[in-house]
Design a protein around this motif. Structure first.
Motif, PDB file in Angstrom:
ATOM      1  N   SER A  60      22.385  13.409  -5.292  1.00 45.89           N
ATOM      2  CA  SER A  60      22.951  14.205  -4.209  1.00 45.89           C
ATOM      3  C   SER A  60      22.139  13.929  -2.956  1.00 45.89           C
ATOM      4  CB  SER A  60      22.917  15.694  -4.574  1.00 45.89           C
ATOM      5  OG  SER A  60      21.583  16.109  -4.742  1.00 45.89           O
ATOM      6  N   GLY A  61      22.364  14.728  -1.926  1.00 48.93           N
ATOM      7  CA  GLY A  61      21.627  14.550  -0.682  1.00 48.93           C
ATOM      8  C   GLY A  61      22.510  13.963   0.393  1.00 48.93           C
ATOM      9  N   LYS A 110      18.070  13.000   5.302  1.00 49.80           N
ATOM     10  CA  LYS A 110      17.298  13.955   4.496  1.00 49.80           C
ATOM     11  C   LYS A 110      16.117  13.238   3.851  1.00 49.80           C
ATOM     12  CE  LYS A 110      20.249  17.442   4.759  1.00 49.80           C
ATOM     13  NZ  LYS A 110      19.985  18.752   5.250  1.00 49.80           N
ATOM     14  N   VAL A 120      16.645  14.483  -3.783  1.00 52.79           N
ATOM     15  CA  VAL A 120      16.606  15.086  -2.448  1.00 52.79           C
ATOM     16  C   VAL A 120      15.607  16.231  -2.467  1.00 52.79           C
ATOM     17  CG1 VAL A 120      18.555  16.669  -2.829  1.00 52.79           C
ATOM     18  CG2 VAL A 120      17.986  15.937  -0.521  1.00 52.79           C
ATOM     19  N   GLY A 121      14.721  16.259  -1.467  1.00 54.84           N
ATOM     20  CA  GLY A 121      13.653  17.259  -1.440  1.00 54.84           C
ATOM     21  C   GLY A 121      12.700  17.006  -2.590  1.00 54.84           C
ATOM     22  N   ALA A 166      13.518  22.236  -1.324  1.00 54.39           N
ATOM     23  CA  ALA A 166      14.787  22.627  -1.936  1.00 54.39           C
ATOM     24  C   ALA A 166      15.925  21.673  -1.604  1.00 54.39           C
ATOM     25  CB  ALA A 166      15.159  24.043  -1.510  1.00 54.39           C
ATOM     26  N   ASP A 167      15.984  21.163  -0.345  1.00 61.13           N
ATOM     27  CA  ASP A 167      17.143  20.353   0.039  1.00 61.13           C
ATOM     28  C   ASP A 167      16.833  19.166   0.955  1.00 61.13           C
ATOM     29  OD1 ASP A 167      16.637  21.599   2.452  1.00 61.13           O
ATOM     30  OD2 ASP A 167      18.521  22.698   2.522  1.00 61.13           O
ATOM     31  N   THR A 206      15.687  19.059   3.979  1.00 61.66           N
ATOM     32  CA  THR A 206      15.812  19.309   5.413  1.00 61.66           C
ATOM     33  C   THR A 206      14.471  19.084   6.089  1.00 61.66           C
ATOM     34  OG1 THR A 206      17.513  20.955   4.982  1.00 61.66           O
ATOM     35  CG2 THR A 206      16.440  21.059   7.123  1.00 61.66           C
TER      36      THR A 206
END
Length: 154
Positions: A34-35, A39, A53-54, A113-114, A116
């Motif tokens: 994902s992602g 990012k 991601v993250g 977490a994501d 960002t």
């Protein structure tokens, strides 16, 4: 037909995840679940060819070159599908957006977490964020969160 009543006060500047200039860069491909482009990703401890991601592993890079990925469906998106191969940059000048205001000289943190991105002074402890080693913001087009900025990775 109404007359124009609003004029843009800023010139268009960069696409998140694109390189700002032709300075030296280092990019490596990794499979992702994902992602999105722009990012931050960390490397999977169990599979060296995979990035998350993250995350809380070793920094793998920031996803770049958004114009080179396939488009799934009819709408534009910078998101990855499970199994996509993302190009992660660990060196170069990259156009990114942050979730807060940025000043030249700040370093970059990523949200575990994501993925960002977040700007702050070096050496801070920010809950839920990890500092990207060798990062520094070198050009800031605006002062608001979400404005495009140039991040230098070394």
């Amino acid at each position: 037909m109404a007359l124009q009543s609003v004029v843009n006060t800023k010139l268009a500047f960069g696409v998140p995840g694109s390189f700002y200039d032709d300075s030296p860069r280092r990019v490596a491909p990794y499979a992702v679940e994902s992602g999105a482009v722009g990012k931050a990703f960390t490397l999977s401890a169990s599979n060296p060819g995979r990035a998350v991601v993250g995350g809380d592993g070793a920094f793998g890079g920031i996803a770049v070159n958004g114009k080179e990925y396939i488009i799934n469906g009819l709408s534009a998106s910078m998101a990855f599908k499970s199994g996509d191969i993302a190009q992660l940059a660990t060196m170069g000048h990259i156009v990114v957006v942050c979730d807060n205001s940025v000043s030249v000289g700040n370093v970059c943190y990523f949200k575990e977490a994501d993925g960002t991105l977040h700007a702050a002074a070096t050496g801070q402890t920010i809950d839920g964020y990890t500092e990207i080693p060798g990062s520094k913001f070198v050009f800031v087009a605006g002062t608001n969160a979400g404005d495009p900025v140039v991040l230098e990775l070394n």
